[in-house]
Motif scaffolding. Structure first.
Motif: not given
Lengths: 299, 151
Positions: A69-77
């Motif tokens: 669900h939080n793949y965008r946060d993962l990518l940002d990091l």
């Protein structure tokens, strides 16, 4: 549509001779619905069925449901936006399903290809190891046997301690944290892997203490003798000469946690005896169900 | 709305079925047609679905509307999809066109389970699916999915 009554027999339904059973001309969105019940490898395999299946197998809706669900946060990091901005969801999944390094390459994250769940590994390079700078005690060994291609090898020391931490947007799940170690020094001799236990000592005297704690206040610990206390000369120790993953414990991440910080350590600081002849490679954080199903050696 | 109102559904092959309005409304497609069609819309055409399939769809809707909390709903659903694959596919398509989420999920999951453990060739044979790719497209596909080590 508007199919005629060629398949209106009530019993012993035969496929319609005109258009064939309708899976072949199922609308893409309908196929996409089926894909929500299948794993990524199954979806990629079924893409070869026909064009409609291929289309559905690339659908953003399908792949968004496979990503955390939080793949965008993962990518940002872990990577610059240019790298993922123009990718479809399937390609994002493909990108994340191979280990992606972060924190100067001393940590890795990847999605399990079958379940899409997040796994993280932290290299010994990212840990604070007592005496690591002193080559009488520790040396860095380049080896393919580590996913980071490097592991810390201990000659001997009295105060054995390796600490580390990671702050990461883990998706909600239950995770198992483990230390990966190896008793005995390995090398290649005439193409064969050999192990020397000349230096391996002290691990059967007192147990090692493993600990973890989270920013949310969860704690776990375990104690274990890394070596067998009665070594059978004939069969040898099954703890020596193999990479072993010692389970420290589990922690829970709930959906509302934006990022979780985990601290972990491995210690044997009883200074009445020295210990040595061990590699410390990495710490892995894997969803517990995944860990159990892959049957890695656990404490 | 009183519950005594009935709607007539007409399949692609002209078969008609009289159902309670409440049952018909289980299909969001029909719900939308009724709401936008005016007070006279008592007969609704469902040209995407044959009579055989429509009759089964209605049976599903009836059960789910009239006894949504019954203990045997789960076993009803399990038995409902114990049909051959052609009927199952027709049900999936019909539930998609008629926008009946519960039935779409049920039939999709059942078909998905039938795919598990089978090779692409076996699925083609079981479900009579024609390979409509050119050899170049197949090669492209192989490359597209090469990232997935399990394929």
């Amino acid at each position: 549509m508007g199919a005629s009554s060629s398949n209106l027999t009530v019993t012993g339904l035969r496929p319609s001779t005109r258009t064939g059973p309708c899976l072949g001309d199922m609308p893409e969105s309908c196929v996409a619905c089926m894909f929500t019940y299948l794993s990524p490898p199954e979806i990629c395999s079924l893409a070869r069925l026909n064009r409609a299946f291929r289309g559905a197998a690339s659908s953003d809706t399908v792949w968004e449901s496979k990503l955390p669900h939080n793949y965008r946060d993962l990518l940002d990091l872990i990577m610059p936006p240019e790298r993922y901005r123009n990718l479809c969801k399937k390609d994002i999944f493909a990108l994340l399903s191979r280990p992606v390094p972060f924190d100067d390459g001393n940590k890795e994250v990847w999605l399990d290809m079958v379940t899409g769940r997040v796994c993280v590994s932290i290299s010994a390079k990212a840990m604070a190891i007592t005496g690591i700078e002193d080559r009488r005690y520790w040396n860095w060994i380049h080896t393919e046997e580590s996913r980071f291609n490097i592991a810390a090898y201990l000659q001997q020391i009295w105060w054995f301690e390796a600490d580390g931490s990671v702050k990461f947007p883990f998706p909600a799940d239950v995770y198992t944290l483990s230390f990966r170690t190896h008793l005995g020094k390995f090398s290649k001799r005439l193409g064969r892997r050999v192990c020397s236990f000349e230096n391996t000592h002290g691990w059967d005297i007192k147990p090692v203490r493993f600990e973890l704690s989270t920013s949310g206040g969860q704690d776990s610990c375990a104690e274990c003798f890394l070596d067998d206390c009665d070594k059978d000369e004939i069969t040898g120790s099954y703890k020596r000469g193999y990479w072993v993953e010692y389970k420290v414990g589990e922690f829970i991440v709930s959906a509302s946690d934006p990022a979780t910080e985990i601290r972990f350590s491995m210690k044997q600081i009883d200074c009445t005896h020295s210990k040595g002849g061990i590699y410390v490679d990495n710490v892995s954080i894997i969803p517990s169900d995944l860990k159990k199903s892959r049957r890695m050696l656990l404490k | 709305m009183t519950s005594s109102k009935t709607i007539v559904l007409r399949s692609s092959d002209g078969a008609t079925f009289e159902v309670d309005e409440a049952v018909a409304l289980h299909s969001l497609m029909i719900k939308h047609r009724i709401e936008t069609g005016g007070a006279d819309s008592t007969t609704i055409d469902v040209p995407e679905v044959t009579g055989n399939t429509l009759s089964k769809v209605i049976e599903y809707c009836k059960k789910h509307v009239e006894a949504p909390n019954s203990d045997d709903l789960k076993s009803f659903d399990t038995d409902f999809v114990k049909v051959d694959q052609a009927v199952l596919c027709h049900l999936a398509k019909a539930s998609y066109y008629m926008n009946i989420k519960g039935l779409l999920d049920l039939s999709s999951k059942t078909i998905a389970d039938m795919f598990k453990g089978k090779t692409v060739e076996q699925i083609r044979e079981t479900f009579h699916i024609k390979n409509d790719f050119t050899p170049e497209e197949e090669e492209e596909l192989r490359k597209e999915n090469s990232w997935n080590l399990f394929v």
